[in-house]
Each structure stands twice: as structure tokens, then as C-alpha cells.
Design a protein around this motif. Structure first.
Motif, mmCIF file in Angstrom:
data_model
loop_
_atom_site.group_PDB
_atom_site.id
_atom_site.type_symbol
_atom_site.label_atom_id
_atom_site.label_comp_id
_atom_site.label_asym_id
_atom_site.label_seq_id
_atom_site.Cartn_x
_atom_site.Cartn_y
_atom_site.Cartn_z
ATOM 1 N N LEU A 16 21.983 -29.723 3.485
ATOM 2 C CA LEU A 16 20.593 -29.375 3.180
ATOM 3 C C LEU A 16 19.770 -30.627 2.894
ATOM 4 O O LEU A 16 18.626 -30.753 3.335
ATOM 5 C CB LEU A 16 20.524 -28.422 1.987
ATOM 6 N N SER A 17 20.361 -31.575 2.157
ATOM 7 C CA SER A 17 19.664 -32.829 1.844
ATOM 8 C C SER A 17 19.373 -33.626 3.109
ATOM 9 O O SER A 17 18.295 -34.190 3.262
ATOM 10 C CB SER A 17 20.484 -33.678 0.879
ATOM 11 N N ASP A 63 15.750 -34.712 4.323
ATOM 12 C CA ASP A 63 15.424 -36.122 4.561
ATOM 13 C C ASP A 63 14.830 -36.317 5.950
ATOM 14 O O ASP A 63 13.842 -37.039 6.121
ATOM 15 C CB ASP A 63 16.673 -36.997 4.421
ATOM 16 N N ALA A 64 15.424 -35.658 6.946
ATOM 17 C CA ALA A 64 14.927 -35.781 8.319
ATOM 18 C C ALA A 64 13.500 -35.254 8.443
ATOM 19 O O ALA A 64 12.652 -35.875 9.098
ATOM 20 C CB ALA A 64 15.855 -35.046 9.279
ATOM 21 N N LEU A 65 13.202 -34.143 7.796
ATOM 22 C CA LEU A 65 11.848 -33.589 7.836
ATOM 23 C C LEU A 65 10.841 -34.509 7.151
ATOM 24 O O LEU A 65 9.740 -34.725 7.662
ATOM 25 C CB LEU A 65 11.823 -32.211 7.179
ATOM 26 N N VAL A 66 11.212 -35.053 5.994
ATOM 27 C CA VAL A 66 10.308 -35.946 5.259
ATOM 28 C C VAL A 66 10.067 -37.221 6.059
ATOM 29 O O VAL A 66 8.929 -37.682 6.193
ATOM 30 C CB VAL A 66 10.861 -36.256 3.856
ATOM 31 N N LEU A 67 11.114 -37.809 6.626
ATOM 32 C CA LEU A 67 10.950 -39.015 7.439
ATOM 33 C C LEU A 67 10.072 -38.749 8.656
ATOM 34 O O LEU A 67 9.232 -39.572 9.008
ATOM 35 C CB LEU A 67 12.310 -39.544 7.903
ATOM 36 N N ASP A 68 10.279 -37.603 9.282
ATOM 37 C CA ASP A 68 9.494 -37.261 10.462
ATOM 38 C C ASP A 68 8.009 -37.148 10.133
ATOM 39 O O ASP A 68 7.160 -37.593 10.894
ATOM 40 C CB ASP A 68 10.014 -35.963 11.079
ATOM 41 N N GLY A 69 7.694 -36.574 8.982
ATOM 42 C CA GLY A 69 6.294 -36.371 8.613
ATOM 43 C C GLY A 69 5.643 -37.535 7.899
ATOM 44 O O GLY A 69 4.450 -37.786 8.063
ATOM 45 N N LEU A 70 6.407 -38.262 7.093
ATOM 46 C CA LEU A 70 5.811 -39.277 6.225
ATOM 47 C C LEU A 70 6.380 -40.685 6.395
ATOM 48 O O LEU A 70 5.876 -41.625 5.790
ATOM 49 C CB LEU A 70 6.000 -38.870 4.754
ATOM 50 N N GLY A 71 7.430 -40.829 7.179
ATOM 51 C CA GLY A 71 8.125 -42.109 7.279
ATOM 52 C C GLY A 71 7.397 -43.149 8.107
ATOM 53 O O GLY A 71 6.451 -42.859 8.833
ATOM 54 N N GLY A 92 12.145 -45.084 8.130
ATOM 55 C CA GLY A 92 12.347 -45.323 6.705
ATOM 56 C C GLY A 92 11.024 -45.313 5.977
ATOM 57 O O GLY A 92 10.016 -44.830 6.496
ATOM 58 N N PHE A 93 11.050 -45.860 4.767
ATOM 59 C CA PHE A 93 9.838 -45.957 3.954
ATOM 60 C C PHE A 93 9.643 -47.409 3.554
ATOM 61 O O PHE A 93 10.490 -47.994 2.879
ATOM 62 C CB PHE A 93 9.947 -45.082 2.697
ATOM 63 N N PHE A 94 8.510 -47.997 3.962
ATOM 64 C CA PHE A 94 8.209 -49.394 3.652
ATOM 65 C C PHE A 94 7.337 -49.475 2.407
ATOM 66 O O PHE A 94 6.423 -48.674 2.221
ATOM 67 C CB PHE A 94 7.468 -50.041 4.829
ATOM 68 N N SER A 95 7.645 -50.443 1.553
ATOM 69 C CA SER A 95 6.791 -50.719 0.388
ATOM 70 C C SER A 95 6.723 -52.227 0.192
ATOM 71 O O SER A 95 7.678 -52.947 0.471
ATOM 72 C CB SER A 95 7.333 -50.031 -0.874
ATOM 73 N N ALA A 96 5.567 -52.696 -0.267
ATOM 74 C CA ALA A 96 5.343 -54.126 -0.470
ATOM 75 C C ALA A 96 4.686 -54.353 -1.824
ATOM 76 O O ALA A 96 3.825 -53.565 -2.224
ATOM 77 C CB ALA A 96 4.456 -54.666 0.651
#
Length: 104
Positions: free
Chosen positions: A6-7, A11-19, A31-35
Motif C-alpha cells: 500500500l505504501s 508513493d508512486a501516486l504522490v511522485l506522479d502528481g507532485l514529484g 523524487g523530491f528536490f529541496s535546496a
């Protein structure tokens, strides 16, 4: 279906929409980039981010090693560009933070 499955689906859905998309060692990875210079501010308190990071799933980290070139596919104003991969830091939740240094 178990918790891990389930996780992984979530994760795949969140990355697809917001990654964010990046290329690590010639391979495209989500992934998720932060600076640090773009860090979110809560009132006047800065968050604890110190170096640019690109967080990816452990399942996508196979073959990724320090010293590889990381390209972040974002506009320059959002921190996109070329970085050297300095270190991998797994967090124990199925994610790995790639610690980056701006390519000079």
C-alpha cells in the motif's frame, strides 16, 4: 494487500502528481528536490535544511553512488541544474536522501 505494498502504491501516486524529475548517473529518476536557499520559512524560523537534496525511493537507488552527476529538471530559479552526488542517506522509511553539491 500488506502495508508495504500500500505504501509503495501511495508513493508512486504522490511522485506522479507532485514529484520532480532528475537524472542520476544517466538514469531518469523521480523524487523530491529541496535546496537550502529556497527553504520554506515558518514565520521567521528557518528550517534545518543545509544542503541541496534529492529524495528518491530505495527501490530506485540501486546502482546510484557518490560521485555521480545529478541533473535536476527544474528551472534555475527553482534550483534546477547540475549537481555532484556527495552522499546517500537512507532514512529507514523506504526513501534515500541524495546529498548534493552544486556543480561549479
Amino acid at each position: 494487500m500488506g502495508f508495504r505494498e500500500l505504501s509503495e502504491d501511495m508513493d508512486a501516486l504522490v511522485l506522479d502528481g507532485l514529484g520532480d524529475m532528475g537524472t542520476v548517473g544517466g538514469r531518469e529518476v523521480a523524487g523530491f528536490f529541496s535546496a537550502p536557499w529556497l527553504q520554506p520559512r515558518i514565520g521567521r524560523i528557518n528550517t534545518a535544511l543545509r544542503e541541496p537534496q534529492f529524495e528518491i525511493r530505495v527501490s530506485d537507488a540501486s546502482g546510484i553512488e557518490p560521485g555521480q552527476l545529478v541533473l535536476i529538471d527544474l528551472p534555475a530559479q527553482d534550483g534546477g541544474g547540475q549537481y555532484d552526488l556527495v552522499k546517500l542517506e537512507p532514512d529507514g522509511t523506504g526513501w534515500v536522501a541524495l546529498l548534493l553539491r552544486a556543480k561549479r
